[in-house]
Motif scaffolding. Structure first.
Motif, PDB file in Angstrom:
ATOM      1  N   PRO A  14       0.813  -1.212   0.000  1.00  0.00           N
ATOM      2  CA  PRO A  14       0.000   0.000   0.000  1.00  0.00           C
ATOM      3  C   PRO A  14       0.848   1.263   0.000  1.00  0.00           C
ATOM      4  O   PRO A  14       1.834   1.362   0.734  1.00  0.00           O
ATOM      5  CB  PRO A  14      -0.807  -0.123   1.298  1.00  0.00           C
ATOM      6  N   ASP A  15       0.449   2.206  -0.817  1.00  0.00           N
ATOM      7  CA  ASP A  15       1.117   3.496  -0.926  1.00  0.00           C
ATOM      8  C   ASP A  15       0.095   4.564  -0.555  1.00  0.00           C
ATOM      9  O   ASP A  15      -0.923   4.723  -1.229  1.00  0.00           O
ATOM     10  CB  ASP A  15       1.629   3.712  -2.352  1.00  0.00           C
ATOM     11  N   VAL A  16       0.349   5.284   0.519  1.00  0.00           N
ATOM     12  CA  VAL A  16      -0.638   6.223   1.056  1.00  0.00           C
ATOM     13  C   VAL A  16      -1.055   7.254   0.026  1.00  0.00           C
ATOM     14  O   VAL A  16      -2.255   7.492  -0.195  1.00  0.00           O
ATOM     15  CB  VAL A  16      -0.091   6.915   2.320  1.00  0.00           C
ATOM     16  N   GLU A  17      -0.087   7.893  -0.604  1.00  0.00           N
ATOM     17  CA  GLU A  17      -0.429   8.929  -1.580  1.00  0.00           C
ATOM     18  C   GLU A  17      -1.207   8.340  -2.747  1.00  0.00           C
ATOM     19  O   GLU A  17      -2.147   8.965  -3.262  1.00  0.00           O
ATOM     20  CB  GLU A  17       0.844   9.618  -2.078  1.00  0.00           C
ATOM     21  N   GLU A  18      -0.829   7.130  -3.147  1.00  0.00           N
ATOM     22  CA  GLU A  18      -1.476   6.488  -4.288  1.00  0.00           C
ATOM     23  C   GLU A  18      -2.939   6.179  -3.985  1.00  0.00           C
ATOM     24  O   GLU A  18      -3.842   6.566  -4.732  1.00  0.00           O
ATOM     25  CB  GLU A  18      -0.724   5.204  -4.647  1.00  0.00           C
ATOM     26  N   TYR A  19      -3.209   5.471  -2.865  1.00  0.00           N
ATOM     27  CA  TYR A  19      -4.597   5.088  -2.631  1.00  0.00           C
ATOM     28  C   TYR A  19      -5.468   6.276  -2.246  1.00  0.00           C
ATOM     29  O   TYR A  19      -6.667   6.298  -2.531  1.00  0.00           O
ATOM     30  CB  TYR A  19      -4.725   3.920  -1.650  1.00  0.00           C
ATOM     31  N   LYS A  20      -4.887   7.304  -1.642  1.00  0.00           N
ATOM     32  CA  LYS A  20      -5.684   8.495  -1.340  1.00  0.00           C
ATOM     33  C   LYS A  20      -6.072   9.234  -2.620  1.00  0.00           C
ATOM     34  O   LYS A  20      -7.176   9.786  -2.722  1.00  0.00           O
ATOM     35  CB  LYS A  20      -4.931   9.424  -0.386  1.00  0.00           C
ATOM     36  N   GLU A  21      -5.173   9.241  -3.596  1.00  0.00           N
ATOM     37  CA  GLU A  21      -5.496   9.865  -4.886  1.00  0.00           C
ATOM     38  C   GLU A  21      -6.644   9.116  -5.575  1.00  0.00           C
ATOM     39  O   GLU A  21      -7.579   9.718  -6.097  1.00  0.00           O
ATOM     40  CB  GLU A  21      -4.267   9.860  -5.799  1.00  0.00           C
ATOM     41  N   VAL A  22      -6.567   7.795  -5.542  1.00  0.00           N
ATOM     42  CA  VAL A  22      -7.607   6.984  -6.170  1.00  0.00           C
ATOM     43  C   VAL A  22      -8.948   7.201  -5.476  1.00  0.00           C
ATOM     44  O   VAL A  22      -9.987   7.394  -6.129  1.00  0.00           O
ATOM     45  CB  VAL A  22      -7.221   5.491  -6.129  1.00  0.00           C
ATOM     46  N   ILE A  23      -8.941   7.199  -4.157  1.00  0.00           N
ATOM     47  CA  ILE A  23     -10.182   7.370  -3.400  1.00  0.00           C
ATOM     48  C   ILE A  23     -10.772   8.756  -3.623  1.00  0.00           C
ATOM     49  O   ILE A  23     -11.992   8.923  -3.733  1.00  0.00           O
ATOM     50  CB  ILE A  23      -9.937   7.094  -1.904  1.00  0.00           C
ATOM     51  N   ALA A  24      -9.922   9.770  -3.709  1.00  0.00           N
ATOM     52  CA  ALA A  24     -10.415  11.128  -3.958  1.00  0.00           C
ATOM     53  C   ALA A  24     -11.113  11.209  -5.304  1.00  0.00           C
ATOM     54  O   ALA A  24     -12.167  11.849  -5.437  1.00  0.00           O
ATOM     55  CB  ALA A  24      -9.250  12.120  -3.893  1.00  0.00           C
ATOM     56  N   GLN A  25     -10.540  10.566  -6.321  1.00  0.00           N
ATOM     57  CA  GLN A  25     -11.158  10.591  -7.648  1.00  0.00           C
ATOM     58  C   GLN A  25     -12.432   9.741  -7.683  1.00  0.00           C
ATOM     59  O   GLN A  25     -13.358  10.036  -8.427  1.00  0.00           O
ATOM     60  CB  GLN A  25     -10.189  10.098  -8.720  1.00  0.00           C
ATOM     61  N   GLY A  26     -12.456   8.695  -6.855  1.00  0.00           N
ATOM     62  CA  GLY A  26     -13.608   7.806  -6.848  1.00  0.00           C
ATOM     63  C   GLY A  26     -14.537   8.030  -5.675  1.00  0.00           C
ATOM     64  O   GLY A  26     -15.233   7.098  -5.237  1.00  0.00           O
ATOM     65  N   GLU A  27     -14.600   9.255  -5.179  1.00  0.00           N
ATOM     66  CA  GLU A  27     -15.463   9.552  -4.036  1.00  0.00           C
ATOM     67  C   GLU A  27     -16.912   9.193  -4.350  1.00  0.00           C
ATOM     68  O   GLU A  27     -17.445   9.545  -5.413  1.00  0.00           O
ATOM     69  CB  GLU A  27     -15.360  11.033  -3.654  1.00  0.00           C
ATOM     70  N   ASN A  28     -17.539   8.448  -3.444  1.00  0.00           N
ATOM     71  CA  ASN A  28     -18.918   7.969  -3.586  1.00  0.00           C
ATOM     72  C   ASN A  28     -19.099   6.951  -4.704  1.00  0.00           C
ATOM     73  O   ASN A  28     -20.234   6.570  -5.021  1.00  0.00           O
ATOM     74  CB  ASN A  28     -19.890   9.139  -3.802  1.00  0.00           C
TER      75      ASN A  28
END
Length: 398
Positions: free
Chosen positions: A151-165
């Motif tokens: 897991p890469d924190v910056e990577e998965y946070k970027e993905v989650i931000a783009q895929g919010e909801n």
């Protein structure tokens, strides 16, 4: 507003079957369920002809079907997969990715957004499921090992931000560095954190559950079991998933990935309210057997479909399933001796709960979405209705 009345059918509720009941639909919602035929005006009548009337099947782990895969990178793939699986009783699904580059995950999110707006002829999308890339290399199975990483924190946070909801669940190996912290973050974002493709021992799974993880992805597949380390035995992720009451578990109920004795064991331990039936279907679902591809049609892994299952060419592992949701229910009833009511619960009410859509889906209840099936005693689908619209009628049920 469209009004429909289904009569002369055996209505499956979560806990019983209403013989010769009737079901009223107004618009896209269920209006009423009755044990008798209620007199109505201006309703389209559908005669169930003594068949079962069931809540629609919900598949929360699915990669493809009909020759298409969600990793193909096209809207057409999303729409065609939704259409083909609706013919087998799926009324709602969570499109699922494979281990891949971060750019492909971001692309999958954008495609989900655009395809969801056009999806009117098939199973409804209820959120994206990201399977990987944070897995144990030793448990990669048919996942492409070149993309597996921690897991890469910056990577998965970027993905989650783009895929919010849009992102509703993420499958991760919980023993990896940073995986526990990721579980906390997923939970804070109301995303289901699931353990998958893992070499974790019991204590690592327990730690993960205490920090946000709540689901085991395709139990028995790509999961650790009892191992010996320095002469001592350790329970693995399979045993942990069965033992920890707070965990829900997925099973590929095709009778092959998990054979009947193990289906019976999981049912005996976890019960229908903790078991979710999934297809884990790849592009060959609904297609003739033979050569196929898992993942992107241009860059995916070559696999062979034979004997009702997809395999790696060297026979080293299964490579996803070709199951459909009707087959899951049929297998549980006919091979695992599970009551029909409870088999249906595991493919409707329980997955709706896991995915957080139980207020609108999962049971034939007044006020919920009119996702309705009619099928016979062998679970052959006769009619599939999504949000009150008939999207499939069997040729022999005109």
């Amino acid at each position: 507003m469209k009004k429909v009345k289904i009569i002369n059918g055996h209505i499956i509720t979560p806990y019983r079957i209403i013989k010769n009941g009737s079901l009223l639909i107004k618009g896209d919602k269920i209006e009423l369920i009755s044990e008798v035929d209620i007199e109505t005006l201006d309703y389209q009548i559908i005669d169930a002809k003594g068949n079962y009337i069931s809540p629609g099947f919900i598949d929360i782990h699915i990669h493809g079907g009909g020759g298409h895969d969600f990793m193909d990178g096209t809207e057409e793939a999303y729409l065609k997969i939704a259409e083909i699986h609706a013919t087998y009783g799926t009324t709602a699904m969570a499109p699922t990715t494979l281990t891949c580059a971060n750019e492909e995950l971001l692309e999958a999110i954008d495609l989900y957004k655009s395809a969801n707006l056009k999806n009117t002829k098939g199973a409804q999308f209820i959120g994206l499921h990201l399977e990987g890339p944070y897995f144990a290399l030793n448990q990669s199975g048919a996942q492409d090992p070149k993309y597996i990483r921690n897991p890469d924190v910056e990577e998965y946070k970027e993905v989650i931000a783009q895929g919010e909801n849009i992102i509703k669940r993420w499958s991760v190996a919980p023993e990896l560095p940073g995986a526990v912290e990721m579980g906390k973050y997923l939970k804070s974002k109301n995303i289901v954190a699931a353990i998958a493709h893992t070499d974790a021992i019991y204590e690592e799974v327990l730690d993960a559950v205490e920090n946000g993880y709540s689901l085991a992805t395709h139990l028995y597949s790509a999961m650790s079991t009892v191992s010996r380390r320095d002469t001592y035995r350790f329970a693995g992720s399979i045993e942990a998933s069965l033992l920890i009451d707070a965990m829900d578990v997925e099973i590929i109920g095709d009778g092959i990935h998990v054979p009947p004795p193990l289906l019976k064991l999981v049912y005996k331990i976890k019960g229908p309210d903790r078991i979710v039936l999934i297809t884990d279907a790849m592009r060959a679902a609904g297609m003739p057997e033979g050569d196929s591809i898992l993942g992107n049609k241009e860059t995916g892994l070559k696999v062979i479909v034979e004997g009702g299952v997809a395999k790696m060419p060297d026979g080293s592992s299964f490579a996803g399933s070709v199951a459909t949701t009707d087959r899951l229910v049929r297998t549980m009833v006919q091979m695992a001796d599970i009551p029909l009511v409870e088999a249906v619960r595991m493919i409707s009410k329980t997955p709706a709960k896991v995915m957080g859509v139980e207020k609108n889906k999962g049971t034939l209840t007044a006020g919920k979405d009119a996702d309705v099936l009619i099928f016979d005693e062998n679970i052959n689908i006769k009619i599939t209705m999504v949000n009150g619209n008939i999207v499939y009628t069997s040729p022999d049920f005109a």
